[in-house]
Write an enzyme that holds these catalytic residues in place. Structure first.
Site, PDB file in Angstrom:
ATOM      1  N   GLY A  47       1.350  -2.562  -6.246  1.00 13.39           N
ATOM      2  CA  GLY A  47       1.255  -1.260  -5.588  1.00 13.39           C
ATOM      3  C   GLY A  47      -0.093  -0.628  -5.870  1.00 13.39           C
ATOM      4  N   GLY A  48      -0.148   0.219  -6.897  1.00 14.59           N
ATOM      5  CA  GLY A  48      -1.358   0.989  -7.207  1.00 14.59           C
ATOM      6  C   GLY A  48      -2.649   0.177  -7.226  1.00 14.59           C
ATOM      7  N   SER A  80       3.438  -2.072 -11.906  1.00 11.75           N
ATOM      8  CA  SER A  80       2.171  -1.686 -12.538  1.00 11.75           C
ATOM      9  C   SER A  80       1.331  -2.870 -13.000  1.00 11.75           C
ATOM     10  CB  SER A  80       2.429  -0.747 -13.711  1.00 11.75           C
ATOM     11  OG  SER A  80       3.150   0.374 -13.277  1.00 11.75           O
ATOM     12  N   GLY A 136       4.711   1.953 -10.928  1.00 16.04           N
ATOM     13  CA  GLY A 136       3.850   3.132 -10.924  1.00 16.04           C
ATOM     14  C   GLY A 136       3.838   3.832 -12.272  1.00 16.04           C
ATOM     15  N   TRP A 177       0.820  -1.218   0.000  1.00 19.86           N
ATOM     16  CA  TRP A 177       0.000   0.000   0.000  1.00 19.86           C
ATOM     17  C   TRP A 177       0.854   1.269   0.000  1.00 19.86           C
ATOM     18  CZ3 TRP A 177      -4.422  -1.162   4.136  1.00 19.86           C
ATOM     19  CH2 TRP A 177      -5.200  -2.238   3.660  1.00 19.86           C
ATOM     20  N   HIS A 200      13.158  -2.456  -1.406  1.00 20.32           N
ATOM     21  CA  HIS A 200      12.278  -1.881  -2.434  1.00 20.32           C
ATOM     22  C   HIS A 200      13.007  -0.725  -3.131  1.00 20.32           C
ATOM     23  CE1 HIS A 200       8.972   0.156  -4.386  1.00 20.32           C
ATOM     24  NE2 HIS A 200       8.295  -0.975  -4.272  1.00 20.32           N
ATOM     25  N   GLU A 208      11.354  -6.247  -9.633  1.00 18.47           N
ATOM     26  CA  GLU A 208      10.598  -5.030  -9.917  1.00 18.47           C
ATOM     27  C   GLU A 208      11.454  -4.063 -10.729  1.00 18.47           C
ATOM     28  OE1 GLU A 208       7.185  -4.485  -6.939  1.00 18.47           O
ATOM     29  OE2 GLU A 208       8.929  -3.516  -6.094  1.00 18.47           O
TER      30      GLU A 208
HETATM   31  P1  PGA Z   1       3.004  -0.529  -8.727  1.00 15.24           P
HETATM   32  O1  PGA Z   1       3.997  -0.762  -7.478  1.00 15.24           O
HETATM   33  O2  PGA Z   1       2.177  -1.782  -8.851  1.00 15.24           O
HETATM   34  O3  PGA Z   1       2.214   0.681  -8.359  1.00 15.24           O
HETATM   35  O4  PGA Z   1       3.881  -0.320  -9.913  1.00 15.24           O
HETATM   36  C1  PGA Z   1       4.670  -1.974  -7.293  1.00 15.24           C
HETATM   37  C2  PGA Z   1       5.700  -1.808  -6.208  1.00 15.24           C
HETATM   38  O5  PGA Z   1       6.403  -0.798  -6.195  1.00 15.24           O
HETATM   39  O6  PGA Z   1       5.844  -2.672  -5.329  1.00 15.24           O
END
Ligand code: PGA
Length: 269
Positions: free
Chosen positions: A239-240, A218, A177, A14, A99, A171
C-alpha cells in the site's frame, strides 16, 4: 530443484490516493525504473478513475493492470458500482477482493466477497483474495480460525480448474498502514504455512504447491527482503510504499534478489 518454483508477485495497491498527474508520474516512474526481469510479476492497482490512463502507460510493458474492487454483475442498475466487464474493457487482468478495508470499513460480508470471487473468475479476471485477522482476534488466539474461515468462505464453490487464477494475500489488519506494528517475517511465514496447509486440505497438495500467497502489511524497502525471503512468502501487496516509485522499485529489487537466491539454491518449494 523443485518443480514448484513460484514467481514472486508484487502488487501495488494505491487505494484512494493520487490525482491524474500523480498517477501518471508514478506509473511512468515505475515503468522507467523497472529492469527487464521476467521472474517477478508486477501488478499496479490504481483507483478506478485512473485505470485507463495507467493502462495506457503500461501498454507494451511486462507490468499488469489490476482493480481494487468490482461489483458482481456485468451491467445493470447498480449506481456507483463498476463491473468486471468494464474492468476487462480497460485492460485489467486482476482484481483485489476481500481487502480488510472493504470487510471492516465498507462492511462487506463473506458471502458477498465469495459472490465477487466467483463472478470475477467467470468474467475473466484473476483474483487476489485478501484474508487477515484483527489485533483482537490475534490476541485472543483466533488467527487460525479467522483466516481459515475467510479462505473457506471466499473460495466456496470455486471450480478446481480456476484455482490457478487465484492468489491469496495474507494481510494482518493490525499491520496494515501501521509503521509501528509490523508483523515479523516469522509471523508472516507461519500464517502463510497455515494458509497453504488449509488450501491443500481443501483443494489438494498440487494446487496448494502452485498457490501464490503474498504478504501485505506496511512492507517497506528496509524490510522487504526479510519478509520476501521467508519460505512460502511468494510476494507482497504494497500500500503506502507503492505510492513512491523509488520505494516500490526498491521492493521489486528485493523480490528479484530473493527469487534468484531461492531458485539457485533449489530451496523454493
Ligand atoms: P500498507 O497496505 O502497505 O500501506 O500497509 C497494504 C494493503 O492494505 O494492501
Amino acid at each position: 530443484m523443485g518443480t514448484n518454483v513460484r514467481r514472486k508477485t508484487i502488487v501495488a495497491n494505491w487505494k484512494m490516493h493520487t490525482s491524474t498527474a500523480e498517477a501518471a508520474q508514478l506509473a511512468n516512474g515505475i515503468v522507467k525504473g523497472l529492469s527487464p526481469e521476467e521472474r517477478v510479476s508486477v501488478i499496479l492497482c490504481p483507483p478506478f478513475p485512473y485505470l485507463a490512463l495507467v493502462g495506457e502507460l503500461l501498454r507494451n510493458t511486462q507490468i499488469q493492470l489490476g482493480a481494487q474492487n468490482m461489483y458482481p454483475a456485468n451491467d445493470g442498475a447498480f449506481t456507483g458500482e463498476v463491473s468486471p466487464t468494464m474492468l476487462l474493457d480497460l485492460g485489467c487482468k486482476y482484481v483485489i477482493l476481500g481487502h480488510s478495508e472493504r470487510r471492516h470499513v465498507l462492511g462487506e460480508s463473506d458471502e458477498f466477497i465469495n459472490n465477487k470471487v466467483r463472478f470475477a473468475l467467470a468474467a475473466g479476471l484473476d483474483v487476489i483474495l485478501c484474508v487477515g485477522e484483527t489485533l483482537d482476534q490475534r490476541n485472543s488466539k483466533q488467527t487460525e480460525v479467522v483466516i481459515d474461515h475467510q479462505l473457506n468462505s471466499g473460495l466456496a464453490n470455486v471450480a478446481e480448474a480456476e484455482l490457478l487464477r487465484i492468489s491469496v494475500a495474507y494481510e494482518p489488519v493490525w499491520a496494515i498502514g501501521n509503521a509501528e506494528h509490523h508483523a515479523t517475517p516469522q509471523q508472516a511465514a507461519e500464517a502463510h504455512a497455515m494458509l497453504r496447509t488449509r488450501f491443500a486440505q481443501i483443494f489438494g497438495k498440487s494446487a496448494a504447491g502452485a498457490l501464490t500467497i503474498q504478504y501485505g502489511g506496511s512492507v517497506v524497502p528496509a524490510d522487504a527482503a526479510a519478509v520476501l525471503s521467508q519460505p512460502g512468502v511468494d510476494g507482497a501487496l504494497i500500500g503506502g510504499a507503492s505510492l513512491k516509485a523509488e520505494d516500490f522499485l526498491s521492493i521489486l529489487g528485493a523480490a528479484v534478489g530473493c527469487f534468484r537466491n531461492d531458485f539457485e539454491s533449489g530451496s523454493y518449494s
